[in-house]
Design a protein around this motif. Structure first.
Motif, short mmCIF file in Angstrom:
data_model
loop_
_atom_site.label_atom_id
_atom_site.label_comp_id
_atom_site.label_asym_id
_atom_site.label_seq_id
_atom_site.Cartn_x
_atom_site.Cartn_y
_atom_site.Cartn_z
N SER A 123 53.30 44.94 -5.66
CA SER A 123 52.96 44.49 -4.31
C SER A 123 54.22 44.23 -3.49
O SER A 123 54.29 44.59 -2.30
CB SER A 123 52.12 43.21 -4.36
N ALA A 124 55.22 43.62 -4.10
CA ALA A 124 56.47 43.31 -3.40
C ALA A 124 57.14 44.60 -2.92
O ALA A 124 57.61 44.67 -1.78
CB ALA A 124 57.40 42.51 -4.29
N LEU A 125 57.19 45.60 -3.78
CA LEU A 125 57.80 46.86 -3.39
C LEU A 125 57.06 47.48 -2.21
O LEU A 125 57.69 48.01 -1.29
CB LEU A 125 57.84 47.83 -4.56
N ASN A 126 55.73 47.38 -2.20
CA ASN A 126 54.94 47.90 -1.08
C ASN A 126 55.23 47.15 0.21
O ASN A 126 55.10 47.71 1.30
CB ASN A 126 53.45 47.82 -1.38
N GLY A 140 49.57 41.21 -3.70
CA GLY A 140 49.12 41.93 -2.51
C GLY A 140 49.97 41.60 -1.29
O GLY A 140 51.19 41.40 -1.40
N ALA A 141 49.33 41.50 -0.14
CA ALA A 141 50.04 41.26 1.12
C ALA A 141 50.74 39.90 1.16
O ALA A 141 51.63 39.69 1.98
CB ALA A 141 49.07 41.38 2.30
N SER A 142 50.37 39.00 0.26
CA SER A 142 51.02 37.68 0.26
C SER A 142 52.48 37.76 -0.17
O SER A 142 53.26 36.85 0.11
CB SER A 142 50.27 36.71 -0.65
N THR A 143 52.87 38.85 -0.83
CA THR A 143 54.24 38.94 -1.34
C THR A 143 55.28 39.00 -0.22
O THR A 143 56.45 38.71 -0.45
CB THR A 143 54.44 40.16 -2.26
N SER A 144 54.87 39.31 0.98
CA SER A 144 55.84 39.36 2.08
C SER A 144 56.38 37.97 2.44
O SER A 144 57.35 37.86 3.18
CB SER A 144 55.27 40.07 3.31
N VAL A 145 55.80 36.90 1.89
CA VAL A 145 56.39 35.57 2.09
C VAL A 145 57.77 35.50 1.45
O VAL A 145 58.58 34.65 1.83
CB VAL A 145 55.51 34.40 1.55
N GLY A 146 58.05 36.39 0.51
CA GLY A 146 59.34 36.40 -0.17
C GLY A 146 60.37 37.31 0.47
O GLY A 146 61.43 37.55 -0.08
#
Length: 122
Positions: A81-84, A41-47
């Protein structure tokens, strides 16, 4: 014992990420291993490579990559999620005809990778 962790908190929820990291550190200090830390989910933006390392005077800096190197574990971002969130590795970037945006130390994989990690965890 072997563990796999699922992180779902948005990247800007520093307190939750600090708690998750403290839990993982406690497992490591107790001589357990962490097979994978999976961000969904939104946590993937840490990457996201362009993301500034989160810091808060009360809880300090949140640097998942440095932590993963310390405990020798994988940091995996859920592919959908990462693509989003605009996080692309080289493979996805070439498919999308754009540049890679993933931060060093992170990988992108499907939910099946996390299920496999859970299956290999206690």
């Amino acid at each position: 014992m072997n563990y796999s962790l699922l992180i779902t908190a948005p990247a800007n929820d520093l307190l939750t990420h600090r708690r998750a990291m403290a839990f993982a550190e406690a497992l490591f200090e107790a001589k357990h291993s962490i097979r994978m830390i999976f961000f969904y989910g939104a946590s993937t933006s840490v990457g996201l490579a362009s993301r500034v390392k989160a810091q808060n005077p009360r809880i300090g800096r949140i640097d998942w990559n440095a932590f993963a190197e310390k405990i020798n574990t994988r940091l995996t971002l859920c592919i959908s999620s990462a693509l989003n969130e605009g996080v692309f590795d080289k493979t996805e970037a070439s498919r999308m005809k754009t540049k890679s945006t993933i931060a060093s130390g992170f990988e992108i994989a499907g939910m099946g990778s996390f299920i496999e990690a859970i299956d290999e965890s206690d």
